[in-house]
Design a protein around this motif. Structure first.
Motif, PDB file in Angstrom:
ATOM      1  N   GLU A 171       0.847  -1.191   0.000  1.00  0.00           N
ATOM      2  CA  GLU A 171       0.000   0.000   0.000  1.00  0.00           C
ATOM      3  C   GLU A 171       0.888   1.250   0.000  1.00  0.00           C
ATOM      4  O   GLU A 171       1.733   1.408   0.887  1.00  0.00           O
ATOM      5  CB  GLU A 171      -0.897   0.015   1.240  1.00  0.00           C
ATOM      6  N   PRO A 172       0.714   2.153  -0.978  1.00  0.00           N
ATOM      7  CA  PRO A 172       1.559   3.360  -1.035  1.00  0.00           C
ATOM      8  C   PRO A 172       1.549   4.172   0.258  1.00  0.00           C
ATOM      9  O   PRO A 172       2.584   4.708   0.657  1.00  0.00           O
ATOM     10  CB  PRO A 172       0.957   4.153  -2.204  1.00  0.00           C
ATOM     11  N   GLU A 173       0.394   4.253   0.921  1.00  0.00           N
ATOM     12  CA  GLU A 173       0.322   5.044   2.155  1.00  0.00           C
ATOM     13  C   GLU A 173       1.213   4.451   3.237  1.00  0.00           C
ATOM     14  O   GLU A 173       1.840   5.195   4.001  1.00  0.00           O
ATOM     15  CB  GLU A 173      -1.112   5.123   2.660  1.00  0.00           C
ATOM     16  N   ARG A 174       1.304   3.121   3.296  1.00  0.00           N
ATOM     17  CA  ARG A 174       2.150   2.500   4.301  1.00  0.00           C
ATOM     18  C   ARG A 174       3.620   2.765   3.996  1.00  0.00           C
ATOM     19  O   ARG A 174       4.432   2.989   4.899  1.00  0.00           O
ATOM     20  CB  ARG A 174       1.889   0.989   4.368  1.00  0.00           C
ATOM     21  N   ARG A 175       3.986   2.761   2.731  1.00  0.00           N
ATOM     22  CA  ARG A 175       5.363   3.090   2.359  1.00  0.00           C
ATOM     23  C   ARG A 175       5.658   4.552   2.681  1.00  0.00           C
ATOM     24  O   ARG A 175       6.757   4.892   3.144  1.00  0.00           O
ATOM     25  CB  ARG A 175       5.612   2.810   0.875  1.00  0.00           C
ATOM     26  N   ALA A 176       4.671   5.410   2.465  1.00  0.00           N
ATOM     27  CA  ALA A 176       4.839   6.830   2.792  1.00  0.00           C
ATOM     28  C   ALA A 176       5.067   7.020   4.281  1.00  0.00           C
ATOM     29  O   ALA A 176       5.916   7.823   4.703  1.00  0.00           O
ATOM     30  CB  ALA A 176       3.613   7.628   2.336  1.00  0.00           C
ATOM     31  N   ILE A 177       4.310   6.295   5.094  1.00  0.00           N
ATOM     32  CA  ILE A 177       4.490   6.392   6.552  1.00  0.00           C
ATOM     33  C   ILE A 177       5.892   5.935   6.938  1.00  0.00           C
ATOM     34  O   ILE A 177       6.553   6.555   7.792  1.00  0.00           O
ATOM     35  CB  ILE A 177       3.413   5.562   7.280  1.00  0.00           C
ATOM     36  N   ALA A 178       6.376   4.863   6.313  1.00  0.00           N
ATOM     37  CA  ALA A 178       7.736   4.393   6.602  1.00  0.00           C
ATOM     38  C   ALA A 178       8.758   5.475   6.291  1.00  0.00           C
ATOM     39  O   ALA A 178       9.677   5.740   7.090  1.00  0.00           O
ATOM     40  CB  ALA A 178       8.035   3.131   5.801  1.00  0.00           C
ATOM     41  N   HIS A 179       8.620   6.128   5.143  1.00  0.00           N
ATOM     42  CA  HIS A 179       9.560   7.202   4.793  1.00  0.00           C
ATOM     43  C   HIS A 179       9.411   8.390   5.740  1.00  0.00           C
ATOM     44  O   HIS A 179      10.410   9.050   6.084  1.00  0.00           O
ATOM     45  CB  HIS A 179       9.333   7.650   3.346  1.00  0.00           C
ATOM     46  N   HIS A 180       8.192   8.691   6.176  1.00  0.00           N
ATOM     47  CA  HIS A 180       7.963   9.790   7.121  1.00  0.00           C
ATOM     48  C   HIS A 180       8.707   9.513   8.426  1.00  0.00           C
ATOM     49  O   HIS A 180       9.394  10.397   8.974  1.00  0.00           O
ATOM     50  CB  HIS A 180       6.467   9.925   7.378  1.00  0.00           C
TER      51      HIS A 180
END
Length: 264
Positions: free
Chosen positions: A66-75
């Motif tokens: 899920e792109p949002e989960r990858r975004a959270i990881a980068h955040h």
């Protein structure tokens, strides 16, 4: 740029863009000033440290499709890099009498931390989460507050946090690649290569600052502040060759690789 001014700007100016861009040109260290232990970095309202457990947990690898989960990881990783930058600035101010070569070398590494923060923040935004839109923790920052010497710093930040990142960066690179996100995977591999040099810096200075005839493992253990310990200095997939590439001795790498919780 004078190192004192650089460190004060990183720590005492709240503007994120300034924090992660200041410091162009050559370094000077003519006015290191008096020791100053800053209790908390100045940050914009959106990046204030959250209460314990208020920040999101690192997503599990199984959810990274899920792109949002990858975004959270980068955040989360952007905040880790920003804390490392601030922790290094804190060290410059807390230990003005440290060897000038150490101080300038750490300032060079801080430029990498600035770049890593930008990389993660930009990738998080590309995936749909602006840096600062989620609560952030202060774990790295709080650990640095306990350092009482330069040896405490090199034992803790380069050889635990950045040492563990030799493993974590490649673990995340593989996890991102597994879900088809090669941009994120490439980002992690770039940071992995930088971390080898950061660990090399910490290893070299631990050896230089240790007392003659001291075993480096013993020096390291003596300067770790709980809960920092050898188990925190490695991930699930131990990158032996990366540690050797950073200059660590075979003996030290063996001890770290074979260290178990019952050894504490």
């Amino acid at each position: 740029m004078e190192l004192r001014e650089f460190a004060e700007t990183v720590l005492l100016q709240p503007d994120l863009d300034l924090k992660i861009s200041v410091g162009d040109g050559d370094w000077t260290d003519e006015s290191p000033g008096v020791a100053l232990r800053v209790p908390e970095p100045m940050r914009s309202a959106s990046l204030q440290f959250a209460l314990p457990r208020a920040a999101p947990a690192m997503p599990k690898f199984g959810g990274l499709h899920e792109p949002e989960r990858r975004a959270i990881a980068h955040h989360i990783m952007a905040n880790h890099e920003l804390q490392a930058l601030e922790a290094m600035a804190w060290t410059l101010l807390a230990f003005p009498d440290a060897p000038q070569e150490f101080r300038i070398g750490m300032a060079d590494i801080m430029r990498d931390e600035q770049r890593h923060t930008r990389m993660h923040a930009e990738r998080a935004a590309k995936l749909g989460v602006e840096f600062g839109s989620l609560p952030v923790n202060c774990y790295i920052w709080k650990k640095v507050q306990e350092f009482q010497s330069v040896l405490d710093y090199v034992a803790g930040l380069p050889l635990v946090f950045e040492g563990a990142n030799l493993d974590h960066t490649l673990e995340f690179a593989q996890a991102f690649s597994d879900v088809g996100d090669e941009r994120s995977a490439a980002l992690m591999r770039v940071i992995h290569r930088d971390e080898i040099e950061h660990v090399r810096f910490g290893w070299a200075w631990m050896n230089r600052l240790a007392e003659e005839n001291e075993q480096i493992w013993d020096v390291w253990m003596k300067h770790l502040h709980w809960p920092l310990r050898p188990l925190k200095a490695k991930g699930e997939q131990f990158q032996r060759e990366a540690r050797l590439a950073a200059g660590m001795s075979e003996e030290f790498v063996d001890q770290l690789e074979n260290f178990r919780s019952e050894d504490e």
